[in-house]
Design a protein around this motif. Structure first.
Motif, PDB file in Angstrom:
ATOM      1  N   LEU A  55       0.760  -1.086   0.072  1.00 31.89           N
ATOM      2  CA  LEU A  55      -0.071   0.256   0.013  1.00 31.89           C
ATOM      3  C   LEU A  55       0.860   1.382   0.034  1.00 31.89           C
ATOM      4  O   LEU A  55       1.723   1.396   0.790  1.00 31.89           O
ATOM      5  CB  LEU A  55      -0.930  -0.062   1.162  1.00 31.89           C
ATOM      6  N   GLY A  90     -10.232  -1.868  -3.899  1.00 39.10           N
ATOM      7  CA  GLY A  90      -8.776  -1.802  -4.632  1.00 39.10           C
ATOM      8  C   GLY A  90      -7.899  -3.017  -4.589  1.00 39.10           C
ATOM      9  O   GLY A  90      -6.904  -3.153  -5.239  1.00 39.10           O
ATOM     10  N   LEU A  91      -8.206  -3.792  -3.169  1.00 40.90           N
ATOM     11  CA  LEU A  91      -7.302  -4.970  -3.223  1.00 40.90           C
ATOM     12  C   LEU A  91      -7.607  -6.171  -4.080  1.00 40.90           C
ATOM     13  O   LEU A  91      -7.120  -7.168  -4.102  1.00 40.90           O
ATOM     14  CB  LEU A  91      -7.782  -5.382  -1.714  1.00 40.90           C
ATOM     15  N   SER A 150      -7.144  -5.762  -7.154  1.00 43.19           N
ATOM     16  CA  SER A 150      -6.165  -5.751  -8.280  1.00 43.19           C
ATOM     17  C   SER A 150      -4.987  -6.202  -7.678  1.00 43.19           C
ATOM     18  O   SER A 150      -4.647  -6.462  -6.491  1.00 43.19           O
ATOM     19  CB  SER A 150      -6.169  -4.238  -8.930  1.00 43.19           C
ATOM     20  N   PRO A 179      -1.261  -5.809  -6.381  1.00 43.18           N
ATOM     21  CA  PRO A 179      -0.432  -5.050  -5.751  1.00 43.18           C
ATOM     22  C   PRO A 179       0.837  -4.440  -6.430  1.00 43.18           C
ATOM     23  O   PRO A 179       1.385  -5.161  -7.461  1.00 43.18           O
ATOM     24  CB  PRO A 179       0.067  -5.450  -4.363  1.00 43.18           C
ATOM     25  N   TRP A 212      -0.765  -1.070  -4.218  1.00 38.18           N
ATOM     26  CA  TRP A 212      -2.026  -0.473  -4.375  1.00 38.18           C
ATOM     27  C   TRP A 212      -1.667   1.083  -4.143  1.00 38.18           C
ATOM     28  O   TRP A 212      -1.150   1.352  -3.067  1.00 38.18           O
ATOM     29  CB  TRP A 212      -3.215  -0.855  -3.472  1.00 38.18           C
ATOM     30  N   ASP A 227      -7.585   6.096  -6.828  1.00 37.37           N
ATOM     31  CA  ASP A 227      -7.062   4.619  -6.279  1.00 37.37           C
ATOM     32  C   ASP A 227      -6.481   4.308  -7.478  1.00 37.37           C
ATOM     33  O   ASP A 227      -6.951   4.548  -8.676  1.00 37.37           O
ATOM     34  CB  ASP A 227      -7.838   3.983  -5.520  1.00 37.37           C
ATOM     35  N   SER A 228      -5.802   3.226  -7.366  1.00 38.89           N
ATOM     36  CA  SER A 228      -5.499   2.024  -8.451  1.00 38.89           C
ATOM     37  C   SER A 228      -6.198   0.888  -8.702  1.00 38.89           C
ATOM     38  O   SER A 228      -5.627  -0.205  -9.122  1.00 38.89           O
ATOM     39  CB  SER A 228      -3.992   1.803  -8.645  1.00 38.89           C
ATOM     40  N   GLY A 229      -7.340   0.851  -8.210  1.00 44.07           N
ATOM     41  CA  GLY A 229      -8.199  -0.505  -8.339  1.00 44.07           C
ATOM     42  C   GLY A 229      -8.780  -0.696  -9.608  1.00 44.07           C
ATOM     43  O   GLY A 229      -8.401  -0.377 -10.477  1.00 44.07           O
ATOM     44  N   GLY A 234      -8.272   2.242 -12.253  1.00 48.88           N
ATOM     45  CA  GLY A 234      -8.374   3.223 -10.998  1.00 48.88           C
ATOM     46  C   GLY A 234      -9.739   3.947 -11.189  1.00 48.88           C
ATOM     47  O   GLY A 234     -10.474   3.837 -12.247  1.00 48.88           O
TER      48      GLY A 234
END
Length: 611
Positions: free
Chosen positions: A484, A515-516, A518, A520, A522, A541-543, A600
C-alpha cells in the motif's frame, strides 16, 4: 440582561439595525477615503522622487556632455598633444619655449571655456596627463601639478576604461585658494573619464567639476519650502552624498539600511518609524537608471496625512451625533408601534389557548380596533397557522434526515471489522517485539476513536479531516506494508475550511476495500486545491473501478433533494457523503466518480468556501 417588553426589544432592534448600517457605510466610506488619501500621498511622493532623480540626472548629463565634447574635440586633441610634447621635450628652457608653452596652455583654456559656454555651465573643467600636470578652465584658469594617486577618483576612473565616474561631494583646495574671496571650504561634485587620442590611446583624465549648490539646487529649494521633508541621496556604491554638508548623518544610513534589509520596493510608499521610534514616517525611494543614485524621500505621517486625521475626528463626531438621533427616532417609532399591540394584548387576554393551538382555527371575535392591521391579523391567523404547521413538519423531517445522515456517517467509519484487523495487527507486532510500531498504531487508533466520538454539528476544519485520514492510512500501511502506497497533498490555504465531519476516510476505506482486488502495489492519493471560491478534493486509487451503473446512480443521487435516499446499492458510506454534502452546500455540492482509462478511480468532492 433580559428585556421582556416589546417596546424595549423593538428599540434595541431598530437602533442596532440602523447603527450597523451606519457603521457599514462609515467603514466603506472611511476605507475609500483612507485608500484614496494613501494613494494620493504615495503618488505625490513617487512623483517627487522621480522629479528629484530627473533633475539630478540632468545636472550630471550637463557635466557629462561637456566631458564628451572635450573628449571628441579635435582642436583640444591637437593642443593637448602639443602640451604633452612640450612637457616631454628638451629640459632646456628658453624664452621661446616658455612662450610656446604659455600660448599652448592659453589656447587649451580658451577652447575649454568655449565648450563650457558663455554662461559657464560647469564650475571647472580640467585635463590631466598621467604625470599629474593639469590644465583647468573655469573658477581656476591655468596650469597646476597634482599627485594623481592621491586623487580619490583616479584608480576608479582608470578601471572604467573611458566610462564616466561620478565622485562624491568634497572640498577642492585649488578652487578654494583661487576663489577665497567668494567661498571657503566649498563642496563640489566631479565627473571623470579617461582622455584618449585619435588612436584611442589613453593620454590622461578629464575632470568636470560642478558646485554642489548647483547640482542639488532643486533639493535645497524643496527643503526650504517644506521643513517636514527629509531628502537623502546615496550613489551606486552606497556612499552618502546628500545633504552634502553633513557627512556623518546616521539618520540617512538608518533609512538606507531599512531599504536594504527589508528589500523594500522602489516608488512605493512604506510606513517606517523614525530613528528614535517616536513618530511614524512615510518613506519612498527610487534608483536612477542613469546615475545609479538612490533618492530617499521621508515625511512625517502626521503631517502628510493631516487631512485624513482631521477627517477622522470630524467623522467620529458626526457619527456620534447621528447615533444619538437614531436612538431618539428608534425610541419614538418603537413606542408608536407598541401602542396598538398593547391594545391587542388586552383584547386577546381572555381568549383560550386551545383556540390558538387547535388544528382547525376558524377565527375568533376581536374587539373593535381602528387599526386595519389588527383586523387583518384576525383573518390571516388561520392561514398562517396551517403554513406554520406544514413548515414545522418539513423542518422536523429535514432535521431528522440530517441527523440520520450524520449518524450513518459516524457508524460507517469504525466498524468491528476495522477494529478487529487493527487489534490482530497489534497482537502480531507484540509477538515480534515491534514496540514502537505498536505505540504508534495505538496512538492512531485512539485518536480516530476520539475524533469520531466528538460532537461537530457545524462541521470540522479540513486539517482535522486530513489528519484523521492520514492516521487511518498509517494503520492500513502497517497492515499491508509495502503493498500500500499513499500520498496526501493539500494546499495550506484549505486547512481552515469547514467541511462535514468524516468526509475523506469513508472514501479511502472504500478504495482499500475494492482496490485490493487488483495486483499490488495499491496506490491511493488525496489532492486538494482551491478554484473559483470553492474547495476541491480528488481521491484517486489504482483499483478496478466502479460499475458504470453505480456511477449513474450516484449522479442521479446528486440531483435529488438532500435526504436519505431509498436506494439498495452498495457503498452506503459514499451515499452518506453525498447526502451530507447536499445538506451543507445545497446546489454547490459536487460528488462525481470517474473511472480512469488505465485503471483506477477518481472521486471528486467539492463545496463552496463559507465565511
Amino acid at each position: 440582561m433580559k428585556f421582556k417588553t416589546l417596546q424595549v426589544k423593538l428599540f434595541i432592534s431598530y437602533s442596532s439595525f440602523f447603527i450597523i448600517i451606519l457603521f457599514a457605510i462609515a467603514i466603506v466610506f472611511y476605507t475609500f477615503f483612507s485608500n484614496y488619501t494613501t494613494q494620493k500621498v504615495a503618488g505625490q511622493q513617487g512623483q517627487l522622487c522621480t522629479s528629484i532623480s530627473n533633475s539630478l540626472d540632468e545636472e550630471i548629463k550637463k557635466m557629462d556632455t561637456i566631458s564628451m565634447n572635450i573628449l571628441y574635440s579635435n582642436l583640444i586633441k591637437n593642443h593637448f598633444q602639443t602640451f604633452l610634447s612640450l612637457r616631454t621635450g628638451s629640459a632646456k628652457s628658453t624664452i621661446s619655449m616658455y612662450n610656446q608653452k604659455y600660448s599652448n596652455i592659453r589656447s587649451l583654456i580658451d577652447v575649454i571655456m568655449a565648450i563650457s559656454g558663455p554662461f559657464q555651465t560647469v564650475s571647472q573643467a580640467n585635463i590631466y596627463d598621467f604625470n599629474g600636470n593639469m590644465i583647468g578652465a573655469g573658477l581656476f584658469n591655468g596650469e597646476s601639478a597634482v599627485d594623481l594617486n592621491k586623487m580619490p577618483w583616479y584608480k576608479k576612473t582608470l578601471s572604467l576604461n573611458g566610462s564616466k565616474y561620478i565622485g562624491i561631494p568634497s572640498h577642492i583646495k585649488l578652487l578654494d585658494s583661487a576663489n577665497s574671496n567668494i567661498f571657503e571650504n566649498h563642496q563640489f561634485m566631479s565627473t571623470t573619464r579617461t582622455y584618449t587620442d585619435s588612436n584611442f590611446d589613453k593620454q590622461g583624465v578629464i575632470e568636470i567639476v560642478q558646485d554642489c549648490g548647483t547640482v542639488f539646487k532643486n533639493l535645497n529649494e524643496l527643503k526650504k519650502t517644506d521643513s517636514n521633508l527629509e531628502l537623502y541621496v546615496f550613489n551606486e556604491d552606497d556612499s552618502y552624498i546628500y545633504p552634502y554638508d553633513n557627512k556623518n548623518n546616521s539618520t540617512a544610513r538608518y533609512y538606507k539600511n531599512i531599504i536594504k534589509s527589508q528589500k523594500l520596493k522602489a516608488l512605493t510608499i512604506h510606513n517606517v518609524k523614525s530613528p528614535n521610534e517616536r513618530s511614524k514616517q512615510a518613506m519612498t525611494y527610487t534608483i536612477s537608471d542613469y546615475s545609479g543614485w538612490s533618492i530617499i524621500v521621508v515625511q512625517s505621517q502626521k503631517v502628510i496625512f493631516s487631512s485624513l486625521i482631521n477627517f477622522t475626528s470630524t467623522f467620529i463626531l458626526l457619527s456620534i451625533i447621528i447615533i444619538f438621533m437614531i436612538l431618539v427616532m428608534s425610541y419614538a417609532v418603537s413606542r408608536k408601534v407598541t401602542v396598538p399591540l398593547r391594545k391587542l394584548r388586552h383584547a386577546l387576554k381572555n381568549i383560550d389557548i386551545d383556540v390558538l393551538t387547535s388544528p382547525n382555527l376558524n377565527g375568533y371575535p376581536m374587539p373593535n380596533n381602528t387599526l386595519n392591521e389588527i383586523e387583518h391579523l384576525n383573518r390571516t391567523f388561520n392561514a398562517m397557522h396551517q403554513k406554520l404547521s406544514i413548515s414545522l413538519n418539513q423542518l422536523l423531517i429535514a432535521k431528522s434526515e440530517e441527523m440520520n445522515a450524520k449518524l450513518l456517517a459516524m457508524q460507517s467509519q469504525m466498524n468491528p471489522h476495522f477494529l478487529y484487523n487493527n487489534l490482530a495487527n497489534i497482537s502480531v507486532m507484540a509477538e515480534e517485539g515491534m514496540n514502537k510500531e505498536i505505540v504508534a498504531m495505538c496512538h492512531d487508533v485512539s485518536y480516530m476513536l476520539r475524533y469520531i466520538s466528538t460532537d461537530s454539528k457545524n462541521g470540522v476544519a479540513l486539517s482535522n479531516e486530513i489528519e484523521f485520514a492520514n492516521k487511518y492510512l498509517n494503520c492500513m500501511k502497517i497492515r499491508y506494508e509495502d503493498n500500500l502506497k499513499f500520498e496526501i497533498i493539500v494546499e495550506d490555504d484549505m486547512m481552515d475550511i469547514i467541511v462535514p465531519k468524516l468526509l475523506i476516510q469513508p472514501i479511502l476505506e472504500n478504495s482499500i476495500k475494492h482496490g485490493l482486488n487488483s495486483t499490488p502495489p495499491w496506490n491511493i492519493s488525496v489532492h486538494g486545491y482551491l478554484k473559483n471560491e470553492k474547495w476541491f478534493l480528488e481521491i484517486t486509487d489504482s483499483g478496478l473501478g466502479f460499475d458504470p451503473i453505480l456511477i449513474d446512480r450516484f449522479k442521479d443521487l446528486m440531483h435529488r433533494p438532500a435526504n436519505l435516499p431509498d436506494l439498495h446499492i452498495g457503498g452506503m458510506g459514499l451515499i452518506n457523503i453525498c447526502t451530507r454534502l447536499k445538506l451543507m452546500y445545497k446546489d454547490d455540492a459536487v460528488f462525481t466518480i470517474t473511472n480512469l482509462p488505465l485503471g483506477g478511480t477518481t472521486i471528486l468532492i467539492s463545496g463552496l468556501i463559507s465565511d
